[in-house]
Design an enzyme around this catalytic site. Structure first.
Site, PDB file in Angstrom:
ATOM      1  N   VAL A 195     -35.026  -2.032 -16.452  1.00  0.00           N
ATOM      2  CA  VAL A 195     -33.711  -2.942 -16.849  1.00  0.00           C
ATOM      3  C   VAL A 195     -34.481  -3.792 -17.850  1.00  0.00           C
ATOM      4  O   VAL A 195     -35.187  -4.446 -17.960  1.00  0.00           O
ATOM      5  CB  VAL A 195     -33.264  -3.885 -15.790  1.00  0.00           C
ATOM      6  CG1 VAL A 195     -32.278  -4.713 -16.332  1.00  0.00           C
ATOM      7  CG2 VAL A 195     -32.820  -3.070 -14.663  1.00  0.00           C
ATOM      8  N   LYS A 208     -28.488  -0.252 -14.959  1.00  0.00           N
ATOM      9  CA  LYS A 208     -29.100  -1.395 -15.046  1.00  0.00           C
ATOM     10  C   LYS A 208     -28.409  -2.354 -14.192  1.00  0.00           C
ATOM     11  O   LYS A 208     -29.109  -3.294 -13.669  1.00  0.00           O
ATOM     12  CB  LYS A 208     -29.379  -1.859 -16.604  1.00  0.00           C
ATOM     13  CG  LYS A 208     -30.280  -0.763 -17.205  1.00  0.00           C
ATOM     14  CD  LYS A 208     -30.336  -0.914 -18.530  1.00  0.00           C
ATOM     15  CE  LYS A 208     -31.204  -0.099 -19.501  1.00  0.00           C
ATOM     16  NZ  LYS A 208     -31.006  -0.089 -20.925  1.00  0.00           N
TER      17      LYS A 208
HETATM   18  N1  HSE Z   1     -31.402   3.848 -24.029  1.00  0.00           N
HETATM   19  C1  HSE Z   1     -31.838   2.583 -23.817  1.00  0.00           C
HETATM   20  C2  HSE Z   1     -30.867   1.618 -24.425  1.00  0.00           C
HETATM   21  C3  HSE Z   1     -33.126   2.114 -23.776  1.00  0.00           C
HETATM   22  O1  HSE Z   1     -30.490   1.747 -25.587  1.00  0.00           O
HETATM   23  O2  HSE Z   1     -31.012   0.347 -24.139  1.00  0.00           O
HETATM   24  C4  HSE Z   1     -33.784   2.158 -22.368  1.00  0.00           C
HETATM   25  O3  HSE Z   1     -33.172   1.393 -21.361  1.00  0.00           O
END
Ligand code: HSE
Ligand code: NDP
Length: 427
Positions: free
Chosen positions: A132, A205
Site C-alpha cells: 500500500v 489497497k
Molecule cells: N500502479 C500503482 C500506482 C503502483 O499507480 O499507484 C503500485 O502500487
C-alpha cells in the site's frame, strides 16, 4: 553480526529496487541493525532475459523448489504480482518456515487472512508494507503506532497513476487518453493500466488498510468502485470554477459497527491538504479518536521507494525471529461477509447535465431534486450553444440513494439531453 539469506521471487521494478538498496546500504544496515542481508537466490520467469543488474548466474533461477527447499534461506520477498502463481509460491515458502515479505496488494487483499493463518501456524512472519502506497510506511503506523486509537476514518490518494493523469488533465487541459498514453511511455502507467484507471488497485489497497484499521476483514467486493475513465476535462474545469480539485480518493469510515468503504473520483476544495498532492505522489489521512488527524505523504510507487518498504520489512522480519506481529482480526471469513456496510452514504454531489436551452428547464430539474429531498447549493450555466446548454449543480449533503432517484427522474425529462457526470464532493 547475523548473516541472513534472503530470496526474491521476481526481479522486475520492485525486485531490482530492493536489490539496489541492499547493495547500496548493506554496510549501514550492518552497523545500525546488526544484520547482513545476502540475496542468495532470485526466481524469474525467463532466465535468459537481459537484466538491468548483474547478480551472477548462480543467483538467478526459474525453479521455485531451489528456494523452498533451501534451509539456509529464512526470508523470501515476493514481487511477482497477481494471485497465480504468487499465492502458491508464498504458501510453500511459509510452510517451509520462511517469513515472507510482499509488495503484492492483490494477493494480500484477496488472500491475506489465509496467508496470515499459515504464517502463524508455522511461526513465521508475513509483511506487506510495500503493498500500500509504496514507500509510505502506513501499515506499520496503523499496526504499531496507533493501537491506542479507534480508527474512525481513512481518506487517501493511494494510486499514483490516476493522480498523475488527473493532475495533467487539470493543469494542462489535456484529454484522458492523451495523458494515459504519456504515462505509459514514461513507465508510470503499466502496459495494461486497467487495474489503476478502473480503481481496482486502489480497492485492493483500501481493503488492506481498512481491514487493519477496523479490525475486521473488509472484502474487496464490499468496496464501492468507480475509476477515472469517464472523467473529462470539462468536468475538471467546471469543478475548478466552483473551487474544487478532482482526485481519485479511497475513503473508509467506521461508525459504531457500520463500515463505509468506497473508491471514486471526488472533488475536494482547492485548500484541502490532499488537493496539493500532485503528479504520482500519494497521501493518506488517518483519523483516530485520540490522536486526531494524521497525514502521510510520499512516493506511492517506483523501484527505490517501494524497495525501501520491502527492505525495511525484511529487516523487521530478521529482528522478530519467532515473535512476529500479526493483524488482529476479530472476525472470521463468514463474519466479514455479514459486516454492516453502508451503501447509502452521505455526500455533496456535482452533477453535470446537457439540457435544451429554453425557459422553465431549470425549474423542472430543481423540482426533481426537491421531490427526493436533495437540496441544491449552487447552479452554473455556461457556454450557451445553439439549442443546448450545460447545466451544473452542486448539492448540499444528500444520501446517495436519494440522489440516484432524483437523477433517474431528471433523466426522464424531455428537456434533459444527457446526464454527463455525477461526482462526489468531500470536504
Ligand atoms: N500502479 C500503482 C500506482 C503502483 O499507480 O499507484 C503500485 O502500487
Ligand atoms: P514487474 O512486472 O516489473 O516484475 C515482475 C517480476 O516477476 C519479473 O521479474 C518476472 O520475471 C517475475 N515473474 C512473473 N511471473 C513469474 C512466474 N510465473 N514465475 C517466476 N517469476 C515470475 O512487476 P513490479 O516489480 O512492477 O511489481 C511487482 C509487485 O509489486 C506487484 O504485485 C505490484 O503490484 C507491486 N508493486 C509495484 C510497484 C511499482 O512501483 N512497480 C509499487 C508497489 C507495489 P521476468 O523478469 O523473467 O519476466
Amino acid at each position: 553480526m547475523e548473516n541472513v539469506k534472503v530470496a526474491f521471487l521476481g526481479f522486475g521494478n520492485v525486485g531490482t529496487g530492493a536489490y539496489k538498496i541492499i547493495n547500496q546500504n548493506n554496510d549501514e544496515i550492518k552497523r545500525s541493525e546488526a544484520v547482513r542481508l545476502e540475496v542468495s537466490k532470485i526466481l524469474v520467469r525467463d532466465i535468459n532475459k537481459k537484466r538491468a543488474l548483474d547478480v551472477g548466474d548462480s543467483v538467478l533461477t526459474d525453479k521455485i523448489e531451489e528456494i523452498v527447499n533451501d534451509p539456509e534461506i529464512s526470508i523470501v520477498a515476493e514481487f511477482i504480482g497477481g494471485v497465480d502463481p504468487a499465492k502458491d509460491y508464498v504458501l510453500s515458502c511459509l510452510k517451509s518456515k520462511k517469513s515472507v515479505v510482499t509488495a503484492n496488494k492483490e494477493l494480500i487483499a484477496k488472500h491475506g487472512q489465509e496467508l496470515q493463518k499459515v504464517a502463524m501456524d508455522n511461526g513465521v512472519g508475513l509483511y506487506y508494507e510495500a503493498s500500500v502506497a509504496g514507500g509510505i510506511p502506513v501499515i506499520k503506523i496503523l499496526l504499531e503506532s496507533l493501537q491506542a486509537n479507534r480508527i474512525k476514518g481513512i481518506m487517501g490518494i493511494i494510486n499514483g497513476t490516476t493522480n498523475y493523469i488527473l493532475t495533467k488533465m487539470s493543469e494542462e487541459g489535456r484529454d484522458f487518453e492523451d495523458v494515459l498514453a504519456e504515462a505509459q511511455r514514461l513507465g508510470i502507467a503499466e502496459p495494461d493500466p486497467t487495474s489503476d484507471i478502473e480503481g481496482f488497485d486502489a480497492v485492493y489497497k483500501l481493503s488492506i488498510l481498512s481491514s487493519i484499521a477496523f479490525h475486521k476483514r473488509v472484502n474487496v467486493d464490499c468496496i464501492y468502485r468507480e475509476g477515472i475513465t469517464k472523467i473529462t476535462v470539462d468536468d475538471i474545469n467546471y469543478g475548478k470554477e466552483l473551487g474544487f480539485v478532482l482526485k481519485l480518493l479511497a475513503i473508509a469510515k467506521k461508525q459504531d459497527n457500520t463500515i463505509e468503504v468506497r473508491v471514486h473520483p471526488t472533488f475536494i476544495p482547492q485548500d484541502h491538504p490532499l488537493a496539493a498532492v500532485r503528479s504520482s505522489f500519494n497521501a493518506i489521512f488517518l483519523k483516530g479518536d485520540a490522536v486526531g488527524d494524521i497525514m502521510l505523504y510520499g512516493r506511492g510507487a517506483g523501484d527505490l521507494p517501494t524497495g525501501s518498504a520491502v527492505v525495511s520489512d525484511i529487516i523487521s522480519a530478521c529482528h522478530r525471529k519467532s515473535n512476529h506481529k500479526y493483524v488482529n482480526f476479530f472476525n472470521d471469513e463468514q463474519d466479514s461477509k455479514d459486516a454492516n456496510y453502508n451503501n447509502d452514504w452521505e455526500s455533496e454531489f456535482f452533477i453535470r447535465l446537457t439540457v435544451k436551452d429554453k425557459p422553465g428547464v431549470l425549474a423542472k430539474i430543481a423540482g426533481s431534486f426537491g421531490k427526493y429531498g436533495v437540496s441544491i447549493a449552487s447552479v452554473i450555466q455556461k457556454d450557451r450553444g445553439k439549442e443546448s446548454a450545460p447545466l451544473i449543480f452542486v448539492t448540499h449533503a444528500a444520501k446517495e440513494l436519494s440522489l440516484k432517484k432524483a437523477i433517474s427522474d431528471i433523466k426522464n425529462q424531455d428537456d434533459v439531453l444527457k446526464v454527463e457526470n455525477i461526482i462526489c464532493v468531500e470536504h
